[in-house]
Design a protein around this motif. Sequence first.
Motif, PDB file in Angstrom:
ATOM      1  N   GLY A   1       0.397   5.362   0.946  1.00  0.00           N
ATOM      2  CA  GLY A   1       0.066   5.917   0.422  1.00  0.00           C
ATOM      3  C   GLY A   1       0.518   7.992  -0.129  1.00  0.00           C
ATOM      4  O   GLY A   1       0.867   7.725  -1.059  1.00  0.00           O
ATOM      5  N   GLY A   2      -0.474   8.892   0.460  1.00  0.00           N
ATOM      6  CA  GLY A   2      -0.790   9.944  -0.513  1.00  0.00           C
ATOM      7  C   GLY A   2       0.532  10.754  -0.707  1.00  0.00           C
ATOM      8  O   GLY A   2       0.936  10.918  -2.531  1.00  0.00           O
TER       9      GLY A   2
ATOM     10  N   LYS B   1       1.024  -0.748   0.083  1.00  0.00           N
ATOM     11  CA  LYS B   1      -0.075  -0.093  -0.506  1.00  0.00           C
ATOM     12  C   LYS B   1       0.789   1.196  -0.170  1.00  0.00           C
ATOM     13  O   LYS B   1       1.757   1.709   0.248  1.00  0.00           O
TER      14      LYS B   1
ATOM     15  N   GLY C   1       8.854   3.810   9.359  1.00  0.00           N
ATOM     16  CA  GLY C   1       8.723   3.025   9.999  1.00  0.00           C
ATOM     17  C   GLY C   1       7.715   3.537  11.201  1.00  0.00           C
ATOM     18  O   GLY C   1       7.179   5.031  11.220  1.00  0.00           O
TER      19      GLY C   1
ATOM     20  N   TYR D   1       7.551   4.936  14.971  1.00  0.00           N
ATOM     21  CA  TYR D   1       7.588   6.027  15.852  1.00  0.00           C
ATOM     22  C   TYR D   1       7.136   6.050  17.281  1.00  0.00           C
ATOM     23  O   TYR D   1       6.704   5.141  17.224  1.00  0.00           O
TER      24      TYR D   1
ATOM     25  N   THR E   1       7.127   8.504  19.288  1.00  0.00           N
ATOM     26  CA  THR E   1       6.115   9.186  18.359  1.00  0.00           C
ATOM     27  C   THR E   1       6.252   9.940  17.388  1.00  0.00           C
ATOM     28  O   THR E   1       6.782   9.372  16.320  1.00  0.00           O
ATOM     29  N   ASP E   2       4.865  11.323  17.130  1.00  0.00           N
ATOM     30  CA  ASP E   2       5.848  11.346  15.561  1.00  0.00           C
ATOM     31  C   ASP E   2       6.791  12.433  15.126  1.00  0.00           C
ATOM     32  O   ASP E   2       6.611  13.325  16.335  1.00  0.00           O
TER      33      ASP E   2
ATOM     34  N   LYS F   1      -1.728   8.911  13.344  1.00  0.00           N
ATOM     35  CA  LYS F   1      -2.068   8.857  11.707  1.00  0.00           C
ATOM     36  C   LYS F   1      -1.122   8.023  11.115  1.00  0.00           C
ATOM     37  O   LYS F   1      -2.009   7.275   9.977  1.00  0.00           O
ATOM     38  N   VAL F   2       0.197   6.658  11.737  1.00  0.00           N
ATOM     39  CA  VAL F   2       0.597   6.026  11.386  1.00  0.00           C
ATOM     40  C   VAL F   2       0.260   5.183  10.086  1.00  0.00           C
ATOM     41  O   VAL F   2       0.293   4.817   9.158  1.00  0.00           O
TER      42      VAL F   2
ATOM     43  N   THR G   1       4.992   5.104   3.260  1.00  0.00           N
ATOM     44  CA  THR G   1       4.464   6.071   4.050  1.00  0.00           C
ATOM     45  C   THR G   1       5.618   7.138   4.021  1.00  0.00           C
ATOM     46  O   THR G   1       7.417   6.353   3.043  1.00  0.00           O
ATOM     47  N   ASP G   2       6.415   7.869   4.087  1.00  0.00           N
ATOM     48  CA  ASP G   2       6.656   8.512   4.498  1.00  0.00           C
ATOM     49  C   ASP G   2       7.541   9.095   5.229  1.00  0.00           C
ATOM     50  O   ASP G   2       8.575   9.588   5.263  1.00  0.00           O
ATOM     51  N   VAL G   3       7.268   7.985   6.568  1.00  0.00           N
ATOM     52  CA  VAL G   3       8.584   8.047   7.458  1.00  0.00           C
ATOM     53  C   VAL G   3       9.032   6.658   7.314  1.00  0.00           C
ATOM     54  O   VAL G   3       8.090   5.247   6.771  1.00  0.00           O
TER      55      VAL G   3
ATOM     56  N   ARG H   1       7.876  14.095  13.355  1.00  0.00           N
ATOM     57  CA  ARG H   1       7.624  15.762  12.947  1.00  0.00           C
ATOM     58  C   ARG H   1       7.182  16.245  14.646  1.00  0.00           C
ATOM     59  O   ARG H   1       7.002  18.132  13.954  1.00  0.00           O
TER      60      ARG H   1
END
Length: 411
Positions: free
Chosen positions: A9-10, A7, A177, A179, A181-182, A209-210, A173-175, A184
């Motif tokens: 993501g955006g 999958k 794995g 973590y 915490t987020d 939301k990961v 996705t854009d990370v 970002r």
Amino acid sequence: MALIVQKYGGTSVGSPDRIKNLARRVARFKALGHQIVVVVSAMSGETNRLINLAKEIMPEPDPRELDVMVATGEQVTIGLTAMALMELGLKAKSYTGSQVRIVTDNAHTKARILRIDEERIRADLDAGNVVVVAGFQGVDENGNITTLGRGGSDTTGVALAAALKADECQIYTDVDGVYTTDPRVVPEARRLKSITFEEMLELASQGSKVLQIRSVEFAGKYKVKLRVLSSFEEDGEGTLITFEDPENKDSNMEQPIISGIAFNRDEAKIMVLGVPDKPGIAYQILGPVADAKIDVDMIIQNMGADGTTDFTFTVHKNDMSKALGILNQVQGHIGAREIRGDDKIAKVSIVGVGMRSHVGIASQMFRTLAEEGINIQMISTSEIKIAVVIDEKYMELAVRVLHKAFELEEA
Ligand code: ADP
Ligand code: ASP
Ligand code: MG
């Protein structure tokens, strides 16, 4: 040879170059002899754009029509992805949710998957195709297009993996794995090599939301091997969601006490003040709210000295004004002195299976917040989670100090 559902993501399909990049990864897996099903989201920002467009026409969009138009975001990316695969010389075929027949209930904008007709996908795979499926959407028994709630492509991915009995479901996705915490919000956050299913479920339900929570539920129910990975890196092991026996004490003892911190700015607090303290009051307040299909999260009732009680609960921010409207109508009937709403709140939660075998975690959390002068408005706990509601403006500070206090940063 394995059957793998991937999958994306955006952000991972956010431009033609990124879609080409995705296609190259799929080609590498195909070259190893694997069968691949690709699930894609809409290009980043597209779903928001479509929702805002709808609101310009109808401020509270009709849910059925909203689903019809919002689902187009993913219809664009499946076509583009199949073309990118063809350009690399692969056989590829794309399907919308309703073409596959990802059958859902009729709860527009938050539908649940009931079953998936997977024969067609299987036949295409056996004929050598990469099958590309639109995430986030399905169709109800009457042929209406439905969507699965924000972040729902994760759920499409895991549900397809379950239906096809895939060897693995990879969430790109854009990370790189899951973590602590987020990353970002806390740049010192650390990637987890693995996380237990229970912890991931709790983190997702508390706002990380990961992964969409329903995707984690599906993974648990059908024991799907689930891994979160970066779409920007060639290799990397990402984070594996594990299914350990929770009764296994030995493995628990090796667990860190806290595995992760989640936060959520999407809730609002509703206070029903000065209600007579008598049986049935909670039902009289929450009954009409439930009848309006508004989900309630935390609930607190405080006894006053004068025979009245204050009743506080949280709902999604989008539902606050509706809930207040309902309560204002019944205020006279329940005899409440005042009804108030506050959407300037945030929820911060610490999660870890190690909490089961340790005492004093709550007090450490509360002391850490107190030292920063952060007032706690509500508390809720489970065996592996402590969540607090605080003023929204302290949310990031709270996450950072808790991350430090529980020594979650990179060693
Ligand atoms: P996608 O579009 O690929 O589905 P999302 O934006 O839905 O991506 O989810 C990935 C994002 O989740 C990350 O960019 C990160 O900001 C956020 N996130 C929140 N909590 C975590 C966490 N514990 N670990 C990793 N990412 C997290
Ligand atoms: N495109 C949908 C959303 O933005 C679904 C997803 O990305 O998972 O929520
Ligand atoms: Mg997502």
